[in-house]
Design a protein around this motif. Structure first.
Motif, mmCIF file in Angstrom:
data_model
loop_
_atom_site.group_PDB
_atom_site.id
_atom_site.type_symbol
_atom_site.label_atom_id
_atom_site.label_comp_id
_atom_site.label_asym_id
_atom_site.label_seq_id
_atom_site.Cartn_x
_atom_site.Cartn_y
_atom_site.Cartn_z
ATOM 1 N N VAL A 100 3.935 10.562 -6.330
ATOM 2 C CA VAL A 100 4.855 10.934 -7.410
ATOM 3 C C VAL A 100 4.066 11.409 -8.621
ATOM 4 C CG1 VAL A 100 6.416 9.973 -9.132
ATOM 5 C CG2 VAL A 100 6.788 9.493 -6.723
ATOM 6 N N ALA A 101 3.074 10.604 -8.972
ATOM 7 C CA ALA A 101 2.288 10.950 -10.155
ATOM 8 C C ALA A 101 1.669 12.337 -10.008
ATOM 9 C CB ALA A 101 1.203 9.897 -10.390
ATOM 10 N N LEU A 102 1.073 12.580 -8.854
ATOM 11 C CA LEU A 102 0.356 13.843 -8.687
ATOM 12 C C LEU A 102 1.298 15.039 -8.667
ATOM 13 C CD1 LEU A 102 -2.388 12.911 -6.077
ATOM 14 C CD2 LEU A 102 -2.715 13.752 -8.400
ATOM 15 N N THR A 103 2.440 14.864 -8.048
ATOM 16 C CA THR A 103 3.281 16.050 -7.891
ATOM 17 C C THR A 103 4.248 16.253 -9.048
ATOM 18 O OG1 THR A 103 4.751 14.680 -6.574
ATOM 19 C CG2 THR A 103 3.214 16.103 -5.390
ATOM 20 N N VAL A 104 4.655 15.149 -9.652
ATOM 21 C CA VAL A 104 5.689 15.310 -10.671
ATOM 22 C C VAL A 104 5.114 15.341 -12.078
ATOM 23 C CG1 VAL A 104 7.737 14.266 -11.686
ATOM 24 C CG2 VAL A 104 7.415 14.255 -9.203
ATOM 25 N N PRO A 144 3.421 19.512 -14.832
ATOM 26 C CA PRO A 144 3.972 19.846 -16.150
ATOM 27 C C PRO A 144 2.983 19.563 -17.267
ATOM 28 C CG PRO A 144 5.525 18.525 -14.914
ATOM 29 C CD PRO A 144 4.250 18.545 -14.129
ATOM 30 N N PHE A 145 2.255 18.460 -17.100
ATOM 31 C CA PHE A 145 1.279 18.103 -18.116
ATOM 32 C C PHE A 145 0.236 19.211 -18.266
ATOM 33 C CE2 PHE A 145 -1.168 15.542 -20.830
ATOM 34 C CZ PHE A 145 -2.487 15.586 -20.429
ATOM 35 N N MET A 158 0.832 -1.222 0.000
ATOM 36 C CA MET A 158 0.000 0.000 0.000
ATOM 37 C C MET A 158 0.849 1.245 0.000
ATOM 38 S SD MET A 158 -3.098 -0.535 -0.339
ATOM 39 C CE MET A 158 -3.928 0.939 0.184
ATOM 40 N N ALA A 159 1.921 1.123 0.779
ATOM 41 C CA ALA A 159 2.819 2.277 0.863
ATOM 42 C C ALA A 159 3.404 2.581 -0.510
ATOM 43 C CB ALA A 159 3.915 1.992 1.869
ATOM 44 N N VAL A 160 3.705 1.492 -1.222
ATOM 45 C CA VAL A 160 4.278 1.674 -2.551
ATOM 46 C C VAL A 160 3.285 2.386 -3.458
ATOM 47 C CG1 VAL A 160 5.172 0.473 -4.559
ATOM 48 C CG2 VAL A 160 5.714 -0.369 -2.281
ATOM 49 N N VAL A 161 2.050 1.914 -3.372
ATOM 50 C CA VAL A 161 1.019 2.537 -4.219
ATOM 51 C C VAL A 161 0.852 4.008 -3.860
ATOM 52 C CG1 VAL A 161 -1.405 2.498 -4.863
ATOM 53 C CG2 VAL A 161 -0.171 0.359 -4.555
ATOM 54 N N ASP A 162 0.849 4.236 -2.533
ATOM 55 C CA ASP A 162 0.746 5.638 -2.084
ATOM 56 C C ASP A 162 1.868 6.482 -2.652
ATOM 57 O OD1 ASP A 162 -0.706 5.233 1.227
ATOM 58 O OD2 ASP A 162 -1.532 5.848 -0.713
ATOM 59 N N ALA A 163 3.058 5.903 -2.537
ATOM 60 C CA ALA A 163 4.226 6.654 -3.005
ATOM 61 C C ALA A 163 4.102 6.947 -4.495
ATOM 62 C CB ALA A 163 5.481 5.862 -2.708
#
Lengths: 189, 457
Positions: free
Chosen positions: B10-14, B18-19, B1-6
């Motif tokens: 990442v997706a949301l902030t990185v 830019p998109f 779960m932590a991985v998914v959260d991470a």
């Protein structure tokens, strides 16, 4: 989309065709481009439908006979590029410097002779002449009148009295016609 | 779960910001692109690249075939003609001047030679079949689809091609798809809103501005660079006729002026546009089968033209797409309706992308894909002065007169042939007229056979 020519034509093929027909390599490439654009099925060969899809040929009174001239040599009712160019080579203009057997006056005359000789028996009979006349005039002249024209033509040309026109008789009948000019196409370099 | 959260973080902030920035930039650029002159600069740059490529190619060709310096200059004007035809060429309408001075002669065996030769010439090069495939270019424009024999001539050209490929497929194509999708949504929404309003002058004005804005936006999806000439002749009412190459013709014309359109009802992709547009204004879409009932369409046309409140009608009288090298027969139906005709000539520059749509070979979506992976669509539009039918002029003659004007302005070949020959066979009457002409030239004996034999003896 219409420009995929030359990819399948090898250097050796071009040289062979040049030796056989006298066309220049640039002309052969353009003819190949034309051949592939007529070949709608991408099969590498042309069928009768491919030829008759050309509107100017379809409305030509002798259209069917002209198409038939291409299919004489082929066995399976398909014309490949070599056969295509070989037939077109008959119409190359005669130039004294380039001696080539395909476009000589006699070859052009033989091509014209074959237009009339429907059953390929080296003789033009009255029925064959009548059939070709009928193609040329359609329904505009009565059969009786066509008959008399055919008979008169054979009478004038026939030398050996067999009521048919042989190739030699055909050539003498066309002695005074400028066959070189009428049966030549101006191929550009 | 932590991985998914991470991953999600990442997706949301990185990825997303830019998109979003790119998206907004693209939208702004797309709506203002023309006024910033970005597309024009892009086109000028491409022209320089093509010129470089052309010079390199002719140099390499010169090397390969060992030609001399003079021949290299000749290569610049490479003609695509295979043969030179200056004698009998068969056409659907016989040249009328052949009727005078018809001297008859006795039939000779040599009479067929002209027909044989013209038939062979037609096999090598005819006027019609080459109009239904892409125009041949005299020089390469770095698209594989036009690569006929250039292959890999030099390393520099190959590098150019690779760079161009990456640019077109990985930068331009995604941008264009995004613009297209957004543009479609915008158009559907705006036309719906306009359609909800009651009939009024304001609705018409809103329709005009909405329509021009939407089409302008969509033209960004194709990098459309259009030059409009003679804008004093822009149609305000009546019927506007133009030569037809592609459905993009509509886009090109609608970016500058608002029209009510007439055409075949399509399903699928084009159908979306047709239905959306119909909500906002009175376009005329018909079924080909219904078009056989010419009176119904003509009636609707006449009603539309006679209403002074309505917009000008846009019609393509050829009835089908031709490859922009020629103008084919104009169907006379449009020219029987009456009113003022505004001819428009559209000429695409084939170096940037071939705009021709061969509907029997390509589906609409694959065509759009090809358009979006070309460099750009560059065209010239000439608005010609209005024309009306003269006293005693038949609608066919009027149609031919308009066609000649359009062909002259656009530098296109004026053909008598019918564009319908793309799909159907020529009429048998055209062969019959040549048979008739041949018969008239023949001296025919009117006496019967017996008397003829007496004469020859």
């Amino acid at each position: 989309m219409g420009n995929k020519s030359s990819l399948m034509l090898q250097e050796q093929d071009i040289r062979d065709i040049q030796a056989e027909t006298g066309f220049l390599p640039s002309q052969i490439e353009r003819l190949y481009s034309r051949f592939t654009s007529l070949d709608k099925g991408d099969s590498g060969t042309l069928s009768r439908e491919d030829f008759l899809r050309i509107p100017e040929l379809a409305i030509n009174p002798l259209g069917d006979r002209i198409v038939h001239a291409f299919f004489k040599e082929s066995e399976d009712d398909h014309v490949n590029f070599r056969q295509f160019v070989r037939v077109l080579a008959h119409f190359r203009p005669i130039k004294k410097a380039q001696d080539n057997k395909l476009n000589a006056r006699e070859e052009k005359l033989r091509f014209a002779f074959k237009m009339y000789d429907l059953d390929d028996d080296e003789r033009i009979s009255r029925e064959e002449l009548l059939a070709v006349l009928h193609m040329m005039v359609g329904e505009n002249i009565s059969d009786d009148q066509l008959n008399s024209i055919a008979e008169r033509t054979i009478l004038e040309a026939d030398r050996d009295g067999d009521q048919m026109i042989s190739f030699e008789e055909f050539c003498s009948a066309l002695e005074r016609t400028d066959v070189e000019q009428k049966m030549s196409i101006k191929f550009l370099k | 779960m932590a991985v998914v959260d991470a991953l999600a973080t990442v997706a949301l902030t990185v990825v997303i910001p830019p998109f979003l920035i790119v998206l907004v930039t693209v939208l702004v650029l797309a709506s203002l692109g023309k006024s910033l002159g970005l597309r024009q600069k892009y086109v000028q740059f491409l022209l320089k690249v093509f010129e470089f490529g052309r010079q390199r190619l002719s140099k390499n060709y010169g090397k390969a075939s060992g030609d001399e310096q003079e021949e290299e200059e000749e290569e610049d004007q490479v003609s695509r003609e295979v043969i030179c035809r200056d004698k009998l060429v068969l056409r659907p309408t016989l040249d009328k001047d052949n009727n005078e001075g018809l001297d008859t002669h006795e039939f000779e065996l040599g009479d067929c030679l002209d027909y044989i030769r013209t038939g062979m010439e037609a096999i090598v090069d005819d006027e019609v079949t080459k109009r239904f495939s892409a125009e041949e270019l005299t020089s390469w424009n770095f698209l594989t689809r036009t690569n006929c024999q250039y292959e890999f001539i030099s390393v520099r050209l190959t590098i150019f091609w690779v760079v161009g490929f990456i640019l077109r497929y990985f930068l331009l194509l995604p941008l264009r798809i995004i613009i297209l999708l957004i543009g479609m949504v915008v158009m559907v929404v705006c036309t719906y809103i306009v359609g909800c309003l009651p009939e009024s002058k304001m609705k018409h004005r809103l329709n005009s501005s909405v329509s021009v804005f939407c089409f302008d936006f969509l033209s960004g999806a194709l990098s459309l660079v259009c030059t409009y000439h003679n804008q004093e002749n822009v149609p305000r009412r009546g019927i506007c006729v133009a030569n037809h190459t592609t459905p993009i013709d509509v886009l090109v014309l609608a970016c500058d002026n608002t029209y009510d359109m007439v055409g075949q009802r399509h399903g699928g992709f084009l159908g979306i546009f047709q239905r959306a547009l119909s909500r906002a204004s009175a376009h005329i879409w018909f079924e080909r089968s219904e078009s056989k009932d010419r009176f119904a369409v003509a009636r609707r046309l006449r009603e539309h033209v006679e209403d002074p409140e309505k917009l000008p009608i846009l019609i393509f009288p050829e009835g089908t797409c031709i490859n922009n090298t020629s103008v084919m027969q104009f169907k006379k139906g449009t020219f029987e309706v009456g009113g003022i005709i505004y001819p428009v000539a559209i000429k695409y520059d084939p170096r940037f992308g071939d705009a021709f749509w061969n509907s029997s070979k390509e589906s609409m979506l694959s065509y759009i894909y090809m358009m979006m992976t070309s460099w750009a669509i560059v065209c010239d539009v000439w608005y010609l002065p209005p024309m009306t039918r003269r006293e005693g002029e038949s609608s066919i003659d009027f149609a031919n007169r308009v066609k000649a004007e359009i062909a002259r302005q656009g530098g296109l070949v004026d053909l008598v042939w019918d564009g319908g020959l793309k799909r159907s066979a020529p009429k048998i009457e055209w062969k019959q007229q040549y048979q008739q002409e041949f018969s008239r030239r023949l001296k025919v004996q009117n006496v019967n056979a017996e008397k003829k034999e007496e004469k020859t003896e």
